[in-house]
Design an enzyme around this catalytic site. Structure first.
Site, PDB file in Angstrom:
ATOM      1  N   HIS A  82       0.803  -1.229   0.000  1.00 60.52           N
ATOM      2  CA  HIS A  82       0.000   0.000   0.000  1.00 60.52           C
ATOM      3  C   HIS A  82       0.832   1.273   0.000  1.00 60.52           C
ATOM      4  O   HIS A  82       0.408   2.293  -0.526  1.00 60.52           O
ATOM      5  CB  HIS A  82      -0.976   0.003   1.181  1.00 60.52           C
ATOM      6  N   ASP A  83       2.038   1.233   0.566  1.00 59.39           N
ATOM      7  CA  ASP A  83       2.867   2.432   0.647  1.00 59.39           C
ATOM      8  C   ASP A  83       4.032   2.433  -0.345  1.00 59.39           C
ATOM      9  O   ASP A  83       4.983   3.209  -0.180  1.00 59.39           O
ATOM     10  CB  ASP A  83       3.432   2.591   2.066  1.00 59.39           C
ATOM     11  N   LYS A  86       5.694   5.654  -1.586  1.00 62.32           N
ATOM     12  CA  LYS A  86       6.568   6.497  -0.760  1.00 62.32           C
ATOM     13  C   LYS A  86       8.023   6.424  -1.213  1.00 62.32           C
ATOM     14  O   LYS A  86       8.864   7.179  -0.713  1.00 62.32           O
ATOM     15  CB  LYS A  86       6.436   6.116   0.711  1.00 62.32           C
TER      16      LYS A  86
END
Length: 213
Positions: A82-83, A86
């Protein structure tokens, strides 16, 4: 007839082998991205293990909500990634322990779109795209990037949003100290129907109470 059947069998065998090789290639892409995600987290003591913990909570929520085994597996994988966006955010912004500027906040917000862009070419992970894009939507429509409300938000994104917030509350971050799990659950409950899906929060409460407290 034997010649025709033999030709059809050979074509089928070739198609199956190509399908198997394609699936293996797609899995290899996923594993490479997951390794990259782990490498990014390893640089930062505040986020180390975040994706794995979020994935564990998300799976627990999905199971408590009685989703199918296949759907649970998809949510677990999406939570792991999900990240991934980043990667495009500078460390000094992620590690900042004071208020973000407007520009810095917009940079953080953009990680959901960056993550979607990174994963989009991988057909094997197409199911994860809605979760990656929408896990910062809020139940009342005040989230980003699209301001979705309630059930407009994909179920995986609603689940990962709760799991993500719970891990952020209960682990050390530059901007806050970890709080006890019971207190974090109380905070999430206070935001049911506002920031978070009530059913997902209740499911996390059951999972954590039964397995972690």
């Amino acid at each position: 007839d034997m010649t025709l059947l033999s030709a059809l069998a050979n074509q089928s065998a070739t198609a199956l082998e190509n399908s198997r090789l394609y699936e293996n290639l797609q899995k290899a892409y996923y594993e490479s991205i997951l390794a990259l995600m782990n490498t990014v987290e390893a640089k930062d003591p505040y986020t180390r293990g975040h994706s794995q913990r979020t994935s564990r909570y998300a799976l627990g929520i999905a199971q408590e909500m009685k989703l199918s085994e296949q759907e649970c597996k998809k949510i677990k994988t999406a939570a792991e990634l999900h990240d991934i966006g980043k990667i495009g955010v500078k460390d000094l912004i992620i590690d900042k322990d004071s208020a973000l500027s407007t520009q810095e906040f917009h940079t953080i917000q953009a990680h959901v779109l960056t993550g979607e862009k990174i994963l989009k070419p991988i057909e094997y992970l197409s199911f994860a795209l809605p979760t990656v894009r929408h896990h910062h939507e809020q139940y009342d429509g005040s989230g980003y990037p699209d301001g979705l409300t309630g059930d407009e938000i994909p179920i995986g994104a609603r689940i990962v949003g709760v799991a993500d917030a719970f891990d952020a509350m209960t682990t050390q971050r530059p901007y806050n100290r970890p709080m006890p799990m019971k207190k974090a659950l109380q905070k999430l409950k206070a935001l049911k129907g506002k920031q978070f899906d009530p059913a997902a929060v209740d499911a996390l409460d059951r999972f954590v109470t039964q397995n972690l407290i």
